[in-house]
Design a protein around this motif. Structure first.
Motif, mmCIF file in Angstrom:
data_model
loop_
_atom_site.group_PDB
_atom_site.id
_atom_site.type_symbol
_atom_site.label_atom_id
_atom_site.label_comp_id
_atom_site.label_asym_id
_atom_site.label_seq_id
_atom_site.Cartn_x
_atom_site.Cartn_y
_atom_site.Cartn_z
ATOM 1 N N LEU A 86 70.145 99.948 74.301
ATOM 2 C CA LEU A 86 70.794 99.268 75.214
ATOM 3 C C LEU A 86 71.654 97.980 74.691
ATOM 4 O O LEU A 86 71.024 97.297 74.054
ATOM 5 N N ARG A 87 72.610 97.796 75.243
ATOM 6 C CA ARG A 87 73.608 96.797 74.765
ATOM 7 C C ARG A 87 73.081 95.380 75.529
ATOM 8 O O ARG A 87 73.058 94.327 74.945
ATOM 9 N N GLU A 88 72.460 95.631 76.708
ATOM 10 C CA GLU A 88 71.964 94.510 77.650
ATOM 11 C C GLU A 88 71.172 94.976 78.405
ATOM 12 O O GLU A 88 71.109 96.239 78.994
ATOM 13 N N ASP B 262 68.045 92.103 63.794
ATOM 14 C CA ASP B 262 69.463 91.943 63.781
ATOM 15 C C ASP B 262 70.022 91.614 62.556
ATOM 16 O O ASP B 262 71.184 91.444 62.498
ATOM 17 N N THR C 251 71.617 100.257 64.125
ATOM 18 C CA THR C 251 71.444 99.634 65.506
ATOM 19 C C THR C 251 71.203 98.050 65.443
ATOM 20 O O THR C 251 70.569 97.704 66.737
ATOM 21 N N LEU D 239 71.666 95.368 68.354
ATOM 22 C CA LEU D 239 71.400 96.056 69.957
ATOM 23 C C LEU D 239 69.968 95.630 70.535
ATOM 24 O O LEU D 239 69.040 95.968 69.715
ATOM 25 N N TRP E 172 74.710 100.774 80.554
ATOM 26 C CA TRP E 172 74.422 99.693 79.679
ATOM 27 C C TRP E 172 73.971 99.819 78.174
ATOM 28 O O TRP E 172 73.485 99.204 77.323
ATOM 29 N N GLY F 273 74.422 101.546 74.436
ATOM 30 C CA GLY F 273 75.505 101.235 73.267
ATOM 31 C C GLY F 273 75.646 102.787 72.596
ATOM 32 O O GLY F 273 74.937 103.703 72.779
ATOM 33 N N ASP F 274 76.933 102.729 71.873
ATOM 34 C CA ASP F 274 77.303 104.171 71.202
ATOM 35 C C ASP F 274 76.432 104.347 69.988
ATOM 36 O O ASP F 274 76.002 105.541 69.756
ATOM 37 N N ARG F 275 75.840 103.474 69.179
ATOM 38 C CA ARG F 275 75.049 103.774 67.928
ATOM 39 C C ARG F 275 73.791 103.615 68.447
ATOM 40 O O ARG F 275 73.197 103.086 69.436
ATOM 41 N N ARG F 276 72.866 104.608 67.682
ATOM 42 C CA ARG F 276 71.726 104.983 68.244
ATOM 43 C C ARG F 276 70.595 104.901 67.054
ATOM 44 O O ARG F 276 71.074 105.110 65.722
#
Length: 467
Positions: free
Chosen positions: A332-334, A368, A379, A382, A414, A416-419
């Protein structure tokens, strides 16, 4: 003999005998004693049917198995524990690494050298003897190698140290050409970068060396609340965790567990929500820190305590025996208020979901940050990992998939594309470009072209060689 969808290419007994003559381990064909045991995986809904299994005992055995596969243009699948498998391995040479489970701890250098078949429980126990701890996963039966090559999201020390892949010092790898390579950030930097995060696309790891950390104890465990209190618990945790130090890792889970004897009595057949904690600090500080969450309401069960690191598997208390299940995850981005409301609608007390586990892990911190020697983990940045798990027999496969899809699709606004590669489902094997992002995927494909141009290692979440 030709191959089509109905008639896989068999390995003749003569060919199997020629391979058995040059390996120390075992060579097994369908019907042989031991074949079914070796092909069995942790997920009882997934079946492997390789043409031949090589139960390897050393790197030379791996080289022989790869040479055998290359000469016959067969794909190669590697299996340690089989927690995450893709495809059925028809026509494949399966390399079973479980016998290569040696673990050596260098207490002075604070490193572990681990064979390809070792599981996290073995490494945690060995390191704990010297007051050290690895960046292990939540389940002690998960294989160290596959977990680490997929990134490795440690729920005990990851927020302060990063991904398990970030702390690998070197890899011993047999590539598709049969060469045994000592791979690190200096000897073969592109292969090293790709292996860590690129899963099993580039070769067979026979051993890896990584950092372990001076952690002898944790303050950790779970607080279980009645499921009807989901909204209160979720909102309290969501407001609380961003203000905690990197030494505190936490997650939120919605649980609909069956009445199984293996479960603690208060949780059998109960709908509950759980907060999981792992704090690398004093019990006094940890108790003070989580006090606002304990105050949300009466708990069904509270297992949070000071514990030796050797007991950290009790925090998530995941099944250690094979079972039939389906799981899939997204990042999830947020997670704003609207997303919280939606999650409550999807799996809360008013929903009709049957999902056993919906888990949200809070990330950030060292997860991060790029490591000194970069890798292919996709990732970073994220802030949440969301995982859905359903349990049931293969006859219910469509229902299991639809149940998990309802959760993940419902949270798409919510997502993200990356997983995280370790949380992909088998049918997502074709989504590598989306999983890694275009730039990272292009670099992975270039490395694949160099080290595995015929795509021998393709029974996975595959990165195809660049054309």
């Amino acid at each position: 003999m030709t191959c089509n969808d109905s008639f896989p290419m068999l390995v003749s007994s003569e060919d199997a005998a020629s391979l058995a003559a040059v390996v120390t381990g075992s060579v097994l064909l369908p019907g042989d004693s031991g074949y079914d045991d070796e092909r069995a995986v942790f997920n009882l809904n997934h079946e492997l049917m390789p043409a031949v299994i090589v139960v390897v005992e050393n790197a030379a055995d791996v080289q022989a198995a790869i040479a055998f596969a290359a000469a016959r243009r067969r794909p190669v699948l590697v299996k340690a524990t089989g927690h995450q498998m893709v495809g059925t391995a028809d026509d494949a040479v399966m390399i079973a690494t479980r016998r290569m489970n040696d673990v050596t701890i260098d207490a002075v250098g604070r490193t572990a050298r681990v064979g390809a078949g070792a599981v996290w429980g073995e490494v945690v126990a060995a390191a704990a003897k010297d007051g050290l701890a690895p960046l292990n996963g939540s389940n002690p039966t998960v294989g160290v190698c596959g977990y680490t090559l997929g990134g490795g999201l440690s729920p005990t020390l990851g927020r302060s140290h990063g991904y398990a892949a970030d702390h690998v010092r070197s890899l011993e790898v047999v590539t598709a050409d049969g060469e045994l390579r000592q791979v690190d950030a200096h000897s073969e930097p592109e292969l090293f970068w790709a292996m860590l995060g690129g899963k099993g696309n580039f070769g067979v790891v026979t051993a890896l060396e990584f950092d372990v950390f001076p952690v002898a104890r944790l303050y950790g465990g779970g607080i279980y609340f009645p499921g009807e209190r989901m909204a209160d618990v979720l909102r309290a945790w969501t407001a609380w965790h961003p203000g905690t130090p990197e030494t505190m890792i936490s997650s939120f889970a919605v649980l609909r567990l069956p009445p199984l004897p293996a479960l603690p009595e208060p949780l059998r057949g109960v709908f509950s929500v759980s907060l999981r904690f792992a704090y690398n600090g004093t019990a006094v500080d940890g108790e003070r820190m989580i006090a606002p969450l304990r105050a949300v309401g009466p708990a069904i069960l509270d297992t949070v305590r000071d514990m030796p690191y050797s007991e950290v598997a009790s925090i998530h208390d995941e099944p250690t025996e094979p079972l039939p299940y389906y799981e899939r995850g997204v990042m999830l981005r947020e997670f704003p208020a609207q997303a919280q409301d939606r999650l409550i609608e999807l799996v809360g007390p008013e929903s009709d979901t049957t999902m056993w586990i919906a888990e949200l892990r809070a990330l950030g911190g060292a997860w991060d940050r790029e490591p000194a020697a970069g890798n292919a983990v996709a990732t970073r940045g994220l802030p949440y990992s969301l995982l859905g798990v359903e349990v049931g027999p293969l006859s219910q496969e469509q229902r299991l998939k639809e149940s998990v899809a309802a959760l993940l699709d419902g949270m798409k606004p919510w997502a993200g594309d990356r997983r995280l590669v370790n949380n992909l489902a088998p049918e997502e094997a074709a989504d590598a470009a989306a999983v890694y992002g275009p730039e990272r995927h292009a670099r992975l494909a270039a490395v694949k072209r160099t080290y595995d141009p015929t795509n021998m290692f393709r029974i996975n979440h595959n990165v195809a060689p660049a054309t």
